[in-house]
Write a protein that holds these residues in place. Sequence first.
Motif, PDB file in Angstrom:
ATOM      1  N   PRO A  54       0.801  -1.238   0.000  1.00 49.62           N
ATOM      2  CA  PRO A  54       0.000   0.000   0.000  1.00 49.62           C
ATOM      3  C   PRO A  54       0.829   1.281   0.000  1.00 49.62           C
ATOM      4  CG  PRO A  54      -0.011  -0.980   2.179  1.00 49.62           C
ATOM      5  CD  PRO A  54       0.721  -1.941   1.289  1.00 49.62           C
ATOM      6  N   ASN A  55       2.064   1.224   0.509  1.00 52.84           N
ATOM      7  CA  ASN A  55       2.843   2.454   0.660  1.00 52.84           C
ATOM      8  C   ASN A  55       3.915   2.660  -0.398  1.00 52.84           C
ATOM      9  OD1 ASN A  55       1.475   3.132   3.064  1.00 52.84           O
ATOM     10  ND2 ASN A  55       2.779   1.741   4.232  1.00 52.84           N
ATOM     11  N   LEU A  56       4.280   1.606  -1.141  1.00 54.61           N
ATOM     12  CA  LEU A  56       5.339   1.753  -2.135  1.00 54.61           C
ATOM     13  C   LEU A  56       4.937   1.201  -3.499  1.00 54.61           C
ATOM     14  CD1 LEU A  56       8.279   2.582  -2.720  1.00 54.61           C
ATOM     15  CD2 LEU A  56       8.956   0.247  -2.100  1.00 54.61           C
ATOM     16  N   ILE A  57       4.577  -0.071  -3.540  1.00 52.81           N
ATOM     17  CA  ILE A  57       4.334  -0.727  -4.833  1.00 52.81           C
ATOM     18  C   ILE A  57       3.127  -0.127  -5.535  1.00 52.81           C
ATOM     19  CG2 ILE A  57       3.949  -2.916  -5.990  1.00 52.81           C
ATOM     20  CD1 ILE A  57       6.676  -2.654  -4.655  1.00 52.81           C
ATOM     21  N   GLN A  58       1.991  -0.079  -4.849  1.00 50.95           N
ATOM     22  CA  GLN A  58       0.768   0.419  -5.487  1.00 50.95           C
ATOM     23  C   GLN A  58       0.849   1.907  -5.847  1.00 50.95           C
ATOM     24  OE1 GLN A  58      -2.376  -0.743  -2.853  1.00 50.95           O
ATOM     25  NE2 GLN A  58      -2.323  -2.893  -3.480  1.00 50.95           N
TER      26      GLN A  58
END
Length: 213
Positions: A54-58
């Motif tokens: 939720p905080n990097l990939i997406q």
Amino acid sequence: MAGILEIWVGAFCTLAIFSFLYKDNPVFRFAESIFAGVSLGYYVGLTFGQTFMPNLIQPLFAPAEGVSRNWILLIPMFLGIILYTRYIPKIAWVSRFALAIYVGYYTGIDFMQRLQGEVLPQSADTIVSLASGWDMGVIAGLSTLVMVIGVISVLVYFFFSAEHKGVLGGASRLGIWFLMVSFGAAFGYTIMGRISILIGRVVFLLGEWLKIG
């Protein structure tokens, strides 16, 4: 069948861990390794699913419709990657930059959180109790007095700018007693927590595994 298998695996692991009470043995080390491996795997999965995704990939590679990519996240991703250069001896020094930023960042965050969450509330409670303790009765007043004396004597113990002798030495020794009592209370609280875990495992063995009671 799955429930029975889980119960037998849980009973085996519990007894294997308890076997350390006799002495260190291969069965205990096997169960200890299983526990460490499962815990690590669970933590890695939890971190990947609840932090990385939720905080990097997406936000970076699969943003929601109508939301632009957050390219600034490339910086923490790059810092995270160069942390692993420590495993390459020739460029291991590169990881120090990321480590320095990581330590400085979390030191600043943790300092403010502890200051606002622990230091200031405890100081405020001490001041309020000193002013209003006696208004709530003799017991509350004595409790307030003991707390204030404890706080002041412990602070004196950690005051190293003057030699601890005379009145200062007496207050310092009193501070040591307060510290020992607080450490003992914290240790007793920890022991109670461990005993609660032990009771839970014994209830599991007798109730769910052996069907006794």
